[in-house]
Design a protein around this motif. Structure first.
Motif, PDB file in Angstrom:
ATOM      1  N   VAL A 275       3.260  -7.979  -3.591  1.00 11.73           N
ATOM      2  CA  VAL A 275       4.033  -6.961  -4.004  1.00 11.73           C
ATOM      3  C   VAL A 275       4.588  -7.348  -5.370  1.00 11.73           C
ATOM      4  N   ASN A 276       4.438  -6.419  -6.663  1.00 10.47           N
ATOM      5  CA  ASN A 276       4.683  -6.779  -8.027  1.00 10.47           C
ATOM      6  C   ASN A 276       4.241  -8.446  -8.357  1.00 10.47           C
ATOM      7  N   GLY A 277       3.310  -8.536  -7.806  1.00  8.55           N
ATOM      8  CA  GLY A 277       2.273  -9.627  -8.314  1.00  8.55           C
ATOM      9  C   GLY A 277       2.748 -11.017  -7.445  1.00  8.55           C
ATOM     10  N   GLU A 278       3.537 -10.771  -6.463  1.00  3.34           N
ATOM     11  CA  GLU A 278       4.180 -11.955  -5.854  1.00  3.34           C
ATOM     12  C   GLU A 278       3.343 -12.087  -4.603  1.00  3.34           C
ATOM     13  N   PRO A 279       2.594 -12.988  -4.179  1.00  2.00           N
ATOM     14  CA  PRO A 279       1.957 -13.015  -2.683  1.00  2.00           C
ATOM     15  C   PRO A 279       2.877 -13.235  -1.638  1.00  2.00           C
ATOM     16  N   LEU A 280       2.492 -12.573  -0.759  1.00  2.00           N
ATOM     17  CA  LEU A 280       3.489 -12.611   0.429  1.00  2.00           C
ATOM     18  C   LEU A 280       2.709 -12.383   1.689  1.00  2.00           C
ATOM     19  N   SER A 281       3.164 -13.241   2.722  1.00  2.00           N
ATOM     20  CA  SER A 281       2.790 -12.987   4.115  1.00  2.00           C
ATOM     21  C   SER A 281       2.779 -11.665   4.824  1.00  2.00           C
ATOM     22  N   PRO A 282       2.137 -11.176   5.652  1.00  3.37           N
ATOM     23  CA  PRO A 282       2.130  -9.934   6.214  1.00  3.37           C
ATOM     24  C   PRO A 282       3.538  -9.425   6.465  1.00  3.37           C
ATOM     25  N   ALA A 283       4.440 -10.146   7.185  1.00  6.50           N
ATOM     26  CA  ALA A 283       5.635  -9.533   7.626  1.00  6.50           C
ATOM     27  C   ALA A 283       6.592  -9.750   6.396  1.00  6.50           C
ATOM     28  N   ALA A 284       6.504 -10.620   5.718  1.00  4.90           N
ATOM     29  CA  ALA A 284       7.253 -10.817   4.528  1.00  4.90           C
ATOM     30  C   ALA A 284       7.155  -9.610   3.634  1.00  4.90           C
ATOM     31  N   LEU A 285       5.723  -9.132   3.491  1.00  5.76           N
ATOM     32  CA  LEU A 285       5.169  -7.828   2.722  1.00  5.76           C
ATOM     33  C   LEU A 285       5.935  -6.718   2.988  1.00  5.76           C
ATOM     34  N   LEU A 286       5.860  -6.735   4.606  1.00  7.70           N
ATOM     35  CA  LEU A 286       6.296  -5.237   4.893  1.00  7.70           C
ATOM     36  C   LEU A 286       7.751  -5.327   4.906  1.00  7.70           C
ATOM     37  N   THR A 287       8.507  -6.577   5.304  1.00  5.65           N
ATOM     38  CA  THR A 287      10.139  -6.603   4.997  1.00  5.65           C
ATOM     39  C   THR A 287      10.244  -6.236   3.769  1.00  5.65           C
ATOM     40  N   LYS A 288       9.497  -6.766   2.463  1.00  3.28           N
ATOM     41  CA  LYS A 288       9.932  -6.210   1.150  1.00  3.28           C
ATOM     42  C   LYS A 288       9.746  -4.864   1.017  1.00  3.28           C
ATOM     43  N   LEU A 289       8.781  -4.351   1.457  1.00  2.00           N
ATOM     44  CA  LEU A 289       8.563  -2.641   1.195  1.00  2.00           C
ATOM     45  C   LEU A 289       9.543  -1.897   1.848  1.00  2.00           C
ATOM     46  N   ASN A 290      10.117  -2.541   3.202  1.00  2.00           N
ATOM     47  CA  ASN A 290      11.287  -1.887   3.995  1.00  2.00           C
ATOM     48  C   ASN A 290      12.513  -1.579   3.078  1.00  2.00           C
ATOM     49  N   ASP A 291      12.683  -2.827   2.270  1.00  2.00           N
ATOM     50  CA  ASP A 291      13.797  -2.844   1.524  1.00  2.00           C
ATOM     51  C   ASP A 291      13.705  -1.831   0.492  1.00  2.00           C
ATOM     52  N   TYR A 292      12.580  -1.861  -0.270  1.00  2.00           N
ATOM     53  CA  TYR A 292      12.472  -0.886  -1.261  1.00  2.00           C
ATOM     54  C   TYR A 292      12.585   0.907  -0.706  1.00  2.00           C
ATOM     55  N   GLY A 293      11.936   1.050   0.625  1.00  2.00           N
ATOM     56  CA  GLY A 293      12.031   2.127   1.180  1.00  2.00           C
ATOM     57  C   GLY A 293      13.486   2.596   1.662  1.00  2.00           C
ATOM     58  N   ARG A 294      14.185   1.537   2.027  1.00  2.00           N
ATOM     59  CA  ARG A 294      15.700   1.798   2.617  1.00  2.00           C
ATOM     60  C   ARG A 294      16.381   2.440   1.318  1.00  2.00           C
ATOM     61  N   GLU A 295      16.262   1.737   0.036  1.00  2.00           N
ATOM     62  CA  GLU A 295      17.060   1.927  -1.183  1.00  2.00           C
ATOM     63  C   GLU A 295      16.622   3.382  -1.528  1.00  2.00           C
ATOM     64  N   HIS A 296      15.426   3.658  -1.424  1.00  2.00           N
ATOM     65  CA  HIS A 296      15.068   5.283  -1.964  1.00  2.00           C
ATOM     66  C   HIS A 296      15.072   6.212  -0.791  1.00  2.00           C
ATOM     67  N   GLY A 297      15.458   5.818   0.199  1.00  2.00           N
ATOM     68  CA  GLY A 297      15.338   6.852   1.329  1.00  2.00           C
ATOM     69  C   GLY A 297      14.107   7.627   1.792  1.00  2.00           C
ATOM     70  N   ILE A 298      13.004   6.515   1.691  1.00  2.00           N
ATOM     71  CA  ILE A 298      11.500   6.928   1.896  1.00  2.00           C
ATOM     72  C   ILE A 298      11.049   6.632   3.338  1.00  2.00           C
ATOM     73  N   GLY A 299      10.466   7.558   4.178  1.00  2.00           N
ATOM     74  CA  GLY A 299       9.878   7.265   5.418  1.00  2.00           C
ATOM     75  C   GLY A 299      10.766   8.040   6.549  1.00  2.00           C
ATOM     76  N   ARG A 300      11.312   9.088   6.422  1.00  2.00           N
ATOM     77  CA  ARG A 300      12.123   9.830   7.254  1.00  2.00           C
ATOM     78  C   ARG A 300      11.176  10.977   7.945  1.00  2.00           C
ATOM     79  N   LEU A 301      11.076  11.028   9.107  1.00  2.00           N
ATOM     80  CA  LEU A 301      10.118  12.050   9.715  1.00  2.00           C
ATOM     81  C   LEU A 301      10.827  12.684  11.083  1.00  2.00           C
ATOM     82  N   ASP A 302      10.931  13.910  11.056  1.00  2.00           N
ATOM     83  CA  ASP A 302      11.621  14.787  12.224  1.00  2.00           C
ATOM     84  C   ASP A 302      10.159  15.589  12.686  1.00  2.00           C
ATOM     85  N   LEU A 303       9.727  15.118  13.981  1.00  2.00           N
ATOM     86  CA  LEU A 303       8.758  15.549  14.688  1.00  2.00           C
ATOM     87  C   LEU A 303       8.823  15.983  15.904  1.00  2.00           C
ATOM     88  N   VAL A 304       8.154  17.096  16.322  1.00  2.00           N
ATOM     89  CA  VAL A 304       7.845  17.537  17.929  1.00  2.00           C
ATOM     90  C   VAL A 304       6.472  17.159  18.003  1.00  2.00           C
TER      91      VAL A 304
END
Length: 408
Positions: free
Chosen positions: A236-265
């Motif tokens: 992410v952003n040119g920084e090599p990351l392990s799979p778990a570290a990468l997903l954690t990083k993207l989670n931080d971005y997603g949290r900040e910007h309110g990304i990924g909410r889903l209301d589903l039946v």
């Protein structure tokens, strides 16, 4: 019931599995081995060890393992290569975690000589199916104990009474009626039940735990890049990351910007419809980025075939068939398609959205030719006159149909 000597329980340390632990000992007269997986749920897991010790579980029979890297590398990433969405929307956050838990339970059962495994999934949900199909797929002779389908503790009141009777600690928030139930791991948080059961009512703000309200997210967009190799995100952003570290990083971005909410039946495998609220911040960004790099590197035929296979693949995961031959066959085809899926994607994160705004790749992988697609002089690589014959050939059957219908 006397033929069960030792059972491996998927154990969280919460009220339900603590009651199950004692119930197994009493009902089956067996020794209980606990397995607690750190899937990135964000909870301190050491209390689970202390609760198991207090319940009389031998120290050598308490297994608490950090499986975050394995979870992302061997389960989430293969699923992301397929762009898997159940019923076109759900990123399968709960579904994809169950095969790993089941696998480790079976491995531990073999290690400690257990003849049974157990889980805390209810008899109305999908998880009982996912766990047990995993168990049987890995050990066809294993004994499975599903307490919620056997016992008479059919209400929260009875569950608490059993806990009090046997000295099991009851958290304060479990004394009353829980407003909703949750499941969490590094990929997502899901919430369902109680306040969410009426599909007409909007999800209350207090249900959300993983993402900021998109309306109050930063007013300035943020741009990030995600790097891919062989279909998997590697940085992410040119920084090599392990799979778990990468997903954690993207989670931080997603949290900040309110990304990924889903209301589903959704349609549960067991036959009923259910309403749930899902938060998958990093996964939503990752899916958008993966599709972005495939746009440059995946041939049209392969891309379209993948999109045809994806609903079937997603349904297999949702229904618990991770260890089935058909899922493995589909995975082999999907993985083969990812050989040249490499490059960098730029995304714009803003108030609940993750939009691809740029993508680039090495010429070895690139199928996008600016020389061919340009509206300017293309140096003879595409002769526009060829399109006339192409159109006539494709129109032939339509013209024949038109003639028939005109003359009828």
């Amino acid at each position: 019931m006397a033929d069960v000597n030792r059972v491996v329980l998927a154990y969280s340390g919460g009220l339900d599995t603590s009651v199950i632990l004692k119930w197994l000992e009493q009902t089956y007269g067996c020794e209980v081995v606990t397995f607690t997986a750190d899937l990135g749920q964000g909870e301190e897991l050491e209390p689970a060890r202390q609760k198991a010790l207090k319940a009389g579980v031998k120290p050598e029979h308490i297994f608490i393992e950090d499986v975050r890297e394995e979870f992302v590398k061997d389960y989430v990433f293969p699923m992301m290569r397929a762009n898997a969405l159940y019923e076109g929307l759900y990123l399968l956050g709960t579904s994809i975690a169950r095969p790993l838990i089941a696998k480790r339970q079976i491995e531990i059962a073999h290690q400690v000589g257990a003849d049974a495994v157990s889980h805390g999934a209810t008899g109305k949900g999908n998880d009982q199916v996912r766990f047990e199909l995993g168990y049987y797929g890995l050990d066809p002779d294993i004994r499975v104990i599903a307490p919620w389908r056997e016992w008479d503790l059919t209400s929260r009141t009875r569950l608490i009474a059993f806990a009090e009777e046997h000295g099991i600690d009851i958290p304060r928030d479990k004394r009353g009626e829980a407003p909703f139930s949750t499941d969490a791991n590094l990929l997502h948080t899901s919430s369902e039940g109680k306040v969410l059961e009426d599909p007409w009512e909007e999800t209350p703000d207090y249900v959300y735990s993983r993402t900021n309200d998109p309306e109050s997210a930063p007013d300035t967009p943020e741009y990030i890049t995600v790097e891919f190799e062989g279909g998997d995100a590697v940085g992410v952003n040119g920084e090599p990351l392990s799979p778990a570290a990468l997903l954690t990083k993207l989670n931080d971005y997603g949290r900040e910007h309110g990304i990924g909410r889903l209301d589903l039946v959704e349609n549960r495998f067991v036959g009923m419809k259910s309403r749930g609220m899902y938060e998958t911040p990093g996964g939503t960004i990752l899916l958008a980025a993966h599709r972005g790099i495939e746009q440059l590197t995946l041939d049209r035929g392969a891309a379209h075939l993948k999109d045809e296979l994806m609903p079937r693949y997603a349904e297999l995961i949702y229904n618990g068939f991770w260890f089935s031959p058909e899922r493995e066959m589909l995975q082999a085809a999907i993985d083969h398609s990812q050989t040249h899926v490499a490059g960098t994607v730029r995304l714009k994160l803003y108030k609940g959205r993750a939009d691809v705004v740029g993508r680039k790749t090495d010429r070895r992988f690139n199928l996008y030719s600016q020389e061919v697609v340009t509206f300017e002089e293309d140096k003879g690589r595409y002769d526009q006159r060829d399109a006339a014959g192409f159109i006539r050939l494709n129109a032939l059957r339509l013209r024949l149909l038109g003639e028939r219908n005109r003359d009828a």
